[in-house]
Write a protein that holds these residues in place. Structure first.
Motif, PDB file in Angstrom:
ATOM      1  N   SER A   1      15.238   5.717  46.927  1.00  0.00           N
ATOM      2  CA  SER A   1      13.889   5.433  46.438  1.00  0.00           C
ATOM      3  C   SER A   1      13.922   5.405  44.910  1.00  0.00           C
ATOM      4  O   SER A   1      14.453   6.327  44.279  1.00  0.00           O
TER       5      SER A   1
ATOM      6  N   ARG B   1       9.362  10.055  42.220  1.00  0.00           N
ATOM      7  CA  ARG B   1      10.072   9.317  43.272  1.00  0.00           C
ATOM      8  C   ARG B   1       9.046   8.485  44.026  1.00  0.00           C
ATOM      9  O   ARG B   1       8.068   9.010  44.542  1.00  0.00           O
TER      10      ARG B   1
ATOM     11  N   ARG C   1       7.612   6.743  46.949  1.00  0.00           N
ATOM     12  CA  ARG C   1       7.745   6.796  48.411  1.00  0.00           C
ATOM     13  C   ARG C   1       6.357   6.844  49.028  1.00  0.00           C
ATOM     14  O   ARG C   1       5.488   7.583  48.560  1.00  0.00           O
TER      15      ARG C   1
ATOM     16  N   ASP D   1      15.762  11.732  49.385  1.00  0.00           N
ATOM     17  CA  ASP D   1      16.121  10.465  50.030  1.00  0.00           C
ATOM     18  C   ASP D   1      17.081  10.701  51.185  1.00  0.00           C
ATOM     19  O   ASP D   1      16.935  10.126  52.273  1.00  0.00           O
TER      20      ASP D   1
ATOM     21  N   ARG E   1       7.902  -0.351  53.273  1.00  0.00           N
ATOM     22  CA  ARG E   1       8.563   0.778  52.600  1.00  0.00           C
ATOM     23  C   ARG E   1       9.322   0.293  51.369  1.00  0.00           C
ATOM     24  O   ARG E   1       9.239   0.895  50.294  1.00  0.00           O
ATOM     25  N   GLU E   2      10.053  -0.798  51.514  1.00  0.00           N
ATOM     26  CA  GLU E   2      10.849  -1.307  50.405  1.00  0.00           C
ATOM     27  C   GLU E   2       9.995  -1.859  49.273  1.00  0.00           C
ATOM     28  O   GLU E   2      10.407  -1.834  48.112  1.00  0.00           O
TER      29      GLU E   2
ATOM     30  N   ALA F   1       9.479   1.519  47.543  1.00  0.00           N
ATOM     31  CA  ALA F   1      10.627   2.338  47.164  1.00  0.00           C
ATOM     32  C   ALA F   1      11.823   1.550  46.660  1.00  0.00           C
ATOM     33  O   ALA F   1      12.688   2.119  45.982  1.00  0.00           O
TER      34      ALA F   1
END
Length: 468
Positions: free
Chosen positions: A37, A74, A76, A208, A420-421, A424
């Motif tokens: 991430s 981070r 996420r 992660d 998600r990508e 992150a």
């Protein structure tokens, strides 16, 4: 504000911008790392000291203390993570069940010439041929040959389906071992994350790695995850803790005599059955104990009826040597069906006639051939062929349903992985822009130090001259 304060501001600015470059470099280096991430430094203005504590000029008040790095963030989306894990549980379940049923489909091998449907038809036809030539040695040999191929195919299919169940049982034990291993790894990661977080260090990479282990675990078994205040997590399986902070409570497998010795999944601490409702483990259990049991039971039902019906007619007939009251098949179901060895050794003992010393009579052979169309299955509402086709159809529907559900879950997983990508994933264009931004800020801070140094030099030199 004194020049020393300006030097402090510039120094801190250099350090913070350098940190920004380091984090950006870390992102770039891990652009292709699975589960990574992206991270970013969160800049905040340095908080001013209490009024008057800074010792600066009061003409315009304090101007500030520069910049500081409050944290390394981070990126996420936890909600998407929860959704992905829910989907992974279903994907693991339906994927395992679909794979097992696909192997069963290969074993059943229908519709083909070597399938049980064709062999059954050949079996009935051999009796019909015998009814047309009851004294023919070739016709009698053909009955024995076709019957032998039929019982061999039935036994082979039964053994292969049982072997598939055994393979699934072995895989259940393997999956339980993997679950325990992942639980132990999560406990270890919990300890490292708590220790690093307490020391003020960035634990993003460990987080992660722990999320990756949770994804792996979710695909194996139904899990619920809760986060504690210290950063550790608890992982529950069926409402009971598998991981509780620094403790792992493992699963075990024990053979169950009432289920052919196949293994049940229990908690290692007290041998209580585990409430497995999803994941690959559940899919394997479902395939082993439910999905494959149906075609095995159907095969046994068909075979038992075949043995009973054919033997009932054959026992009333007479062979060429006047042999009577002889079973054509031995055994009770698909596990042990066989052609009577006596008939294999001497085909003249096959009871084709309805009475003694009637070599040209074929009433018994014809009656057995007519069983093909007799309503002997499903409570007297269907033929052998009807029952078999229904059984194959049910298996086909189960296979298609499992495949469809697995494909749907895979589609959802791919969609959620994209979401998600989007949060992150490392964007190299963005990181290159950040790199230039931090570089320019670093250069400006260095220039500020140079300017303050020049001002200090001027001040020192002039103060020195004034004292002469």
């Amino acid at each position: 504000m004194g020049l020393s304060v300006s030097l402090d501001i510039a120094t801190r600015a250099l350090q913070v911008q350098q940190l920004g470059v380091d984090v950006t470099a870390h992102n770039i280096a891990n652009a292709n790392t699975q589960g990574y991430s992206r991270q970013a430094v969160h800049f905040t203005a340095e908080v001013l000291a209490a009024s008057g504590a800074g010792g600066g000029s009061t003409l315009l008040g304090e101007s500030g203390r520069g910049v500081n790095a409050s944290e390394i963030r981070r990126f996420r989306d936890q909600f998407v993570d929860f959704q992905i894990r829910d989907v992974l549980q279903l994907l693991g379940r339906y994927g395992a069940e679909s794979q097992a049923l696909a192997q069963a489909e290969v074993i059943v091998n229908e519709p083909t010439e070597s399938g049980l449907g064709s062999l059954l038809a050949n079996f009935w036809n051999s009796w019909r041929d015998l009814s047309n030539a009851p004294e023919s040695a070739a016709a009698r040999a053909n009955v024995v040959a076709e019957s032998g191929m039929l019982v061999t195919a039935i036994g082979r299919r039964h053994d292969q389906l049982r072997a598939l169940q055994s393979d699934l049982d072995t895989e259940v034990q393997t999956i339980v071992a993997q679950i325990n291993t992942l639980g132990a790894q999560i406990v270890d990661l919990n300890a490292q994350i708590v220790r690093m977080s307490a020391g003020g260090d960035n634990a993003g990479d460990l987080l992660d790695l722990r999320d990756l282990r949770l994804d792996d675990l979710s695909q194996l078994v139904n899990v619920t995850v809760t986060t504690r205040e210290n950063g550790a997590i608890s992982v529950l399986v069926g409402g009971r803790e598998l991981v509780a902070g620094s403790q792992v409570y493992g699963l075990t497998t024990t053979p169950e005599p009432g289920n052919l010795g196949y293994h049940a999944v229990r908690w290692g601490a007290d041998n209580v059955l585990t409430d497995v409702t999803s994941g690959k483990l559940f899919g394997l259990l479902q395939a082993r104990d439910v999905s494959l049991v149906k075609p095995i039971n159907d095969l046994n039902t068909l075979t038992a009826a075949l043995i009973t019906q054919v033997n009932a007619v054959h026992q009333t007939g007479f062979g060429l040597d006047n042999t009577t009251a002889t079973d054509f098949f031995s055994g009770t179901d698909a596990a042990d069906i066989a052609v009577n060895p006596t008939l294999v050794a001497d085909a003249n003992k096959i009871a084709a006639a309805s009475g003694a010393s009637l070599p040209g009579d074929a009433s018994s052979a014809l009656a057995i051939a007519d069983l093909q169309q007799a309503l002997t299955m499903n409570g007297g509402t269907g033929t052998f062929e009807d029952f078999y086709n229904s059984a194959v159809g049910r298996l086909g529907v189960s296979i298609q349903e499992a495949r469809s559900l697995a494909q749907n879950q895979e589609f959802l997983r791919a969609h959620l992985q994209t979401l998600r990508e989007s949060v992150a994933c490392v964007n190299l264009d963005e990181e290159m822009t950040n790199l230039i931004k931090f570089q320019r800020a670093f250069e400006a801070a260095a220039r500020l130090i140079s300017v303050v140094d020049s001002m200090l030099e001027t001040l020192i030199n002039r103060v020195g001259l004034g004292g002469r």
